[in-house]
Design a protein around this motif. Structure first.
Motif, PDB file in Angstrom:
ATOM      1  N   THR A   1       0.955  -1.268  -0.031  1.00  0.00           N
ATOM      2  CA  THR A   1      -0.078   0.055  -0.071  1.00  0.00           C
ATOM      3  C   THR A   1       0.846   1.192   0.026  1.00  0.00           C
ATOM      4  OG1 THR A   1      -1.697   1.255   0.794  1.00  0.00           O
ATOM      5  CG2 THR A   1      -0.235   0.236   2.489  1.00  0.00           C
ATOM      6  N   SER A   2       0.218   2.099  -0.537  1.00  0.00           N
ATOM      7  CA  SER A   2       0.966   3.615  -0.304  1.00  0.00           C
ATOM      8  C   SER A   2       0.209   4.737   0.164  1.00  0.00           C
ATOM      9  CB  SER A   2       1.300   4.122  -1.935  1.00  0.00           C
ATOM     10  OG  SER A   2       0.280   4.057  -2.686  1.00  0.00           O
ATOM     11  N   ASP A   3      -0.874   3.999   0.904  1.00  0.00           N
ATOM     12  CA  ASP A   3      -1.906   4.866   1.797  1.00  0.00           C
ATOM     13  C   ASP A   3      -1.350   5.681   2.725  1.00  0.00           C
ATOM     14  OD1 ASP A   3      -3.955   5.725   3.182  1.00  0.00           O
ATOM     15  OD2 ASP A   3      -5.149   4.204   3.044  1.00  0.00           O
ATOM     16  N   PRO A   4      -1.104   6.707   2.571  1.00  0.00           N
ATOM     17  CA  PRO A   4      -0.629   7.764   3.806  1.00  0.00           C
ATOM     18  C   PRO A   4      -1.224   7.467   4.965  1.00  0.00           C
ATOM     19  CG  PRO A   4      -1.567   9.117   2.169  1.00  0.00           C
ATOM     20  CD  PRO A   4      -1.468   7.726   1.618  1.00  0.00           C
ATOM     21  N   GLY A   5      -2.544   7.119   5.132  1.00  0.00           N
ATOM     22  CA  GLY A   5      -3.159   7.109   6.332  1.00  0.00           C
ATOM     23  C   GLY A   5      -2.534   5.913   7.077  1.00  0.00           C
ATOM     24  N   ILE A   6      -2.061   4.826   6.515  1.00  0.00           N
ATOM     25  CA  ILE A   6      -1.512   3.642   7.100  1.00  0.00           C
ATOM     26  C   ILE A   6       0.014   3.861   7.282  1.00  0.00           C
ATOM     27  CG2 ILE A   6      -1.072   1.169   6.797  1.00  0.00           C
ATOM     28  CD1 ILE A   6      -3.763   1.215   5.148  1.00  0.00           C
ATOM     29  N   LEU A   7       0.867   4.438   6.281  1.00  0.00           N
ATOM     30  CA  LEU A   7       2.258   4.495   6.373  1.00  0.00           C
ATOM     31  C   LEU A   7       2.487   5.697   7.479  1.00  0.00           C
ATOM     32  CD1 LEU A   7       3.205   4.350   2.620  1.00  0.00           C
ATOM     33  CD2 LEU A   7       3.383   2.403   4.284  1.00  0.00           C
ATOM     34  N   ASP A   8       1.780   6.573   7.520  1.00  0.00           N
ATOM     35  CA  ASP A   8       2.073   7.556   8.528  1.00  0.00           C
ATOM     36  C   ASP A   8       1.849   7.192   9.946  1.00  0.00           C
ATOM     37  OD1 ASP A   8       2.446   9.339   6.417  1.00  0.00           O
ATOM     38  OD2 ASP A   8       0.867  10.605   6.446  1.00  0.00           O
ATOM     39  N   ILE A   9       1.071   6.154  10.189  1.00  0.00           N
ATOM     40  CA  ILE A   9       1.069   5.605  11.380  1.00  0.00           C
ATOM     41  C   ILE A   9       2.094   4.640  11.957  1.00  0.00           C
ATOM     42  CG2 ILE A   9      -0.370   4.123  13.070  1.00  0.00           C
ATOM     43  CD1 ILE A   9      -2.789   5.176  11.581  1.00  0.00           C
ATOM     44  N   ILE A  10       2.569   3.578  10.964  1.00  0.00           N
ATOM     45  CA  ILE A  10       3.252   2.541  11.055  1.00  0.00           C
ATOM     46  C   ILE A  10       4.739   3.096  10.894  1.00  0.00           C
ATOM     47  CG2 ILE A  10       4.137   0.068  10.250  1.00  0.00           C
ATOM     48  CD1 ILE A  10       1.137  -0.250   9.558  1.00  0.00           C
ATOM     49  N   LYS A  11       4.965   3.778  10.035  1.00  0.00           N
ATOM     50  CA  LYS A  11       6.583   3.902   9.745  1.00  0.00           C
ATOM     51  C   LYS A  11       7.243   4.965  10.932  1.00  0.00           C
ATOM     52  CE  LYS A  11       7.624   4.738   4.952  1.00  0.00           C
ATOM     53  NZ  LYS A  11       8.322   5.607   3.799  1.00  0.00           N
ATOM     54  N   PRO A  12       6.626   5.685  11.545  1.00  0.00           N
ATOM     55  CA  PRO A  12       7.256   6.315  12.619  1.00  0.00           C
ATOM     56  C   PRO A  12       7.494   5.398  13.968  1.00  0.00           C
ATOM     57  CG  PRO A  12       5.464   7.678  12.148  1.00  0.00           C
ATOM     58  CD  PRO A  12       5.260   6.474  11.274  1.00  0.00           C
ATOM     59  N   MET A  13       6.619   4.333  14.007  1.00  0.00           N
ATOM     60  CA  MET A  13       6.483   3.419  15.080  1.00  0.00           C
ATOM     61  C   MET A  13       7.975   2.544  14.904  1.00  0.00           C
ATOM     62  SD  MET A  13       2.928   1.846  15.255  1.00  0.00           S
ATOM     63  CE  MET A  13       1.698   2.437  16.487  1.00  0.00           C
ATOM     64  N   LEU A  14       8.507   2.383  13.609  1.00  0.00           N
ATOM     65  CA  LEU A  14       9.500   1.376  13.134  1.00  0.00           C
ATOM     66  C   LEU A  14      10.896   2.065  13.228  1.00  0.00           C
ATOM     67  CD1 LEU A  14       7.564  -0.966  10.648  1.00  0.00           C
ATOM     68  CD2 LEU A  14       8.068  -1.286  13.098  1.00  0.00           C
ATOM     69  N   VAL A  15      10.849   3.379  13.456  1.00  0.00           N
ATOM     70  CA  VAL A  15      12.036   4.087  13.637  1.00  0.00           C
ATOM     71  C   VAL A  15      13.437   3.368  14.735  1.00  0.00           C
ATOM     72  CG1 VAL A  15      13.207   6.061  14.569  1.00  0.00           C
ATOM     73  CG2 VAL A  15      11.215   6.479  13.122  1.00  0.00           C
ATOM     74  N   PHE A  16      14.405   2.995  14.226  1.00  0.00           N
ATOM     75  CA  PHE A  16      15.286   2.312  14.967  1.00  0.00           C
ATOM     76  C   PHE A  16      15.762   2.702  16.146  1.00  0.00           C
ATOM     77  CE2 PHE A  16      19.634   0.168  15.379  1.00  0.00           C
ATOM     78  CZ  PHE A  16      19.065  -1.116  15.428  1.00  0.00           C
ATOM     79  N   ASP A  17      16.145   4.176  16.295  1.00  0.00           N
ATOM     80  CA  ASP A  17      16.584   4.675  17.546  1.00  0.00           C
ATOM     81  C   ASP A  17      15.457   4.862  18.397  1.00  0.00           C
ATOM     82  OD1 ASP A  17      17.548   6.263  19.580  1.00  0.00           O
ATOM     83  OD2 ASP A  17      18.989   7.404  18.074  1.00  0.00           O
ATOM     84  N   PRO A  18      15.263   4.268  19.480  1.00  0.00           N
ATOM     85  CA  PRO A  18      14.133   4.471  20.445  1.00  0.00           C
ATOM     86  C   PRO A  18      14.014   5.882  21.089  1.00  0.00           C
ATOM     87  CG  PRO A  18      15.761   3.271  21.426  1.00  0.00           C
ATOM     88  CD  PRO A  18      16.428   3.242  20.031  1.00  0.00           C
ATOM     89  N   THR A  19      15.151   6.551  21.043  1.00  0.00           N
ATOM     90  CA  THR A  19      15.181   7.891  21.645  1.00  0.00           C
ATOM     91  C   THR A  19      14.420   8.973  20.763  1.00  0.00           C
ATOM     92  OG1 THR A  19      17.440   8.548  20.475  1.00  0.00           O
ATOM     93  CG2 THR A  19      17.326   7.636  22.884  1.00  0.00           C
ATOM     94  N   VAL A  20      14.261   8.560  19.488  1.00  0.00           N
ATOM     95  CA  VAL A  20      13.753   9.401  18.623  1.00  0.00           C
ATOM     96  C   VAL A  20      12.361   9.028  18.000  1.00  0.00           C
ATOM     97  CG1 VAL A  20      15.673  11.017  17.842  1.00  0.00           C
ATOM     98  CG2 VAL A  20      14.968   8.804  16.474  1.00  0.00           C
ATOM     99  N   ARG A  21      11.967   7.672  18.556  1.00  0.00           N
ATOM    100  CA  ARG A  21      10.808   7.120  18.161  1.00  0.00           C
ATOM    101  C   ARG A  21       9.576   7.927  18.689  1.00  0.00           C
ATOM    102  NH1 ARG A  21      11.731   1.519  20.053  1.00  0.00           N
ATOM    103  NH2 ARG A  21      12.943   1.659  18.184  1.00  0.00           N
ATOM    104  N   PRO A  22       8.550   8.093  18.294  1.00  0.00           N
ATOM    105  CA  PRO A  22       7.393   8.679  18.658  1.00  0.00           C
ATOM    106  C   PRO A  22       6.746   8.097  19.941  1.00  0.00           C
ATOM    107  CG  PRO A  22       6.729   8.085  16.919  1.00  0.00           C
ATOM    108  CD  PRO A  22       8.129   7.471  16.875  1.00  0.00           C
ATOM    109  N   ALA A  23       6.180   8.635  20.862  1.00  0.00           N
ATOM    110  CA  ALA A  23       5.410   8.069  22.014  1.00  0.00           C
ATOM    111  C   ALA A  23       4.295   7.924  21.677  1.00  0.00           C
ATOM    112  CB  ALA A  23       5.531   9.108  23.116  1.00  0.00           C
ATOM    113  N   ALA A  24       3.429   7.190  22.281  1.00  0.00           N
ATOM    114  CA  ALA A  24       1.915   6.991  22.215  1.00  0.00           C
ATOM    115  C   ALA A  24       1.123   8.212  22.090  1.00  0.00           C
ATOM    116  CB  ALA A  24       1.243   5.859  23.285  1.00  0.00           C
TER     117      ALA A  24
END
Length: 156
Positions: free
Chosen positions: A100-123
């Motif tokens: 999918t290229s649906d930004p509604g889905i990618l905008d939720i999942i991509k930030p969750m998978l940022v490798f560095d936990p110090t810059v990963r978003p909070a809930a």
């Protein structure tokens, strides 16, 4: 890498789980033999084609045990003189994996998978995304759930 465990690790796990729910298959290869095999897939998923950033390896205890000097996972014995294989990531495109290229889905999942936990978003950061501000029926395209049937009233 010995980052202190925090809820940011749970965010990453939720992102990986959402990928599996969305695709109905495991995101990691089931034939991955070692910790290094899985790690290289995680690094690829995070888009770290240049390896784990040095600042993340700097404070890790014994990074040379698991990573090359360039920041890539290694497989093989740690003893002196034993060959070690450096594993480099292949291109990993989340759009392709999720089909999918649906930004509604990618905008939720991509930030969750940022490798560095110090810059990963909070809930709370994720819940502030516009996708979570819309009523459920606007997101799913379905109306609200039906009202439960009224319970029978006893005769007076």
């Amino acid at each position: 890498l010995r980052f202190p465990v925090s809820v940011k690790h749970d965010i990453w796990a939720l992102g990986a789980s959402l990928c599996e729910v969305f695709t109905a298959r495991p995101i990691w290869r089931s034939d991955a033999d070692t910790h290094a095999d899985i790690t290289v897939e995680i690094i690829a998923m995070a888009g770290l084609m240049e390896g784990v950033p040095p600042h993340m390896l700097f404070n890790a205890p014994r990074p040379s045990r698991f990573f090359s000097t360039e920041g890539f996972p290694v497989r093989g014995a740690i003893q002196l003189g034993q060959p070690r294989e450096e594993l480099r990531p292949c291109t990993f495109d989340l759009t392709e994996i999720l089909a999918t290229s649906d930004p509604g889905i990618l905008d939720i999942i991509k930030p969750m998978l940022v490798f560095d936990p110090t810059v990963r978003p909070a809930a709370r950061d994720l819940l502030a995304l516009p996708q979570f501000q819309k009523p459920l029926d606007a997101v799913t395209g379905r109306g609200p759930p039906p009202e439960p049937p009224a319970s029978p009233q006893p005769d007076p």
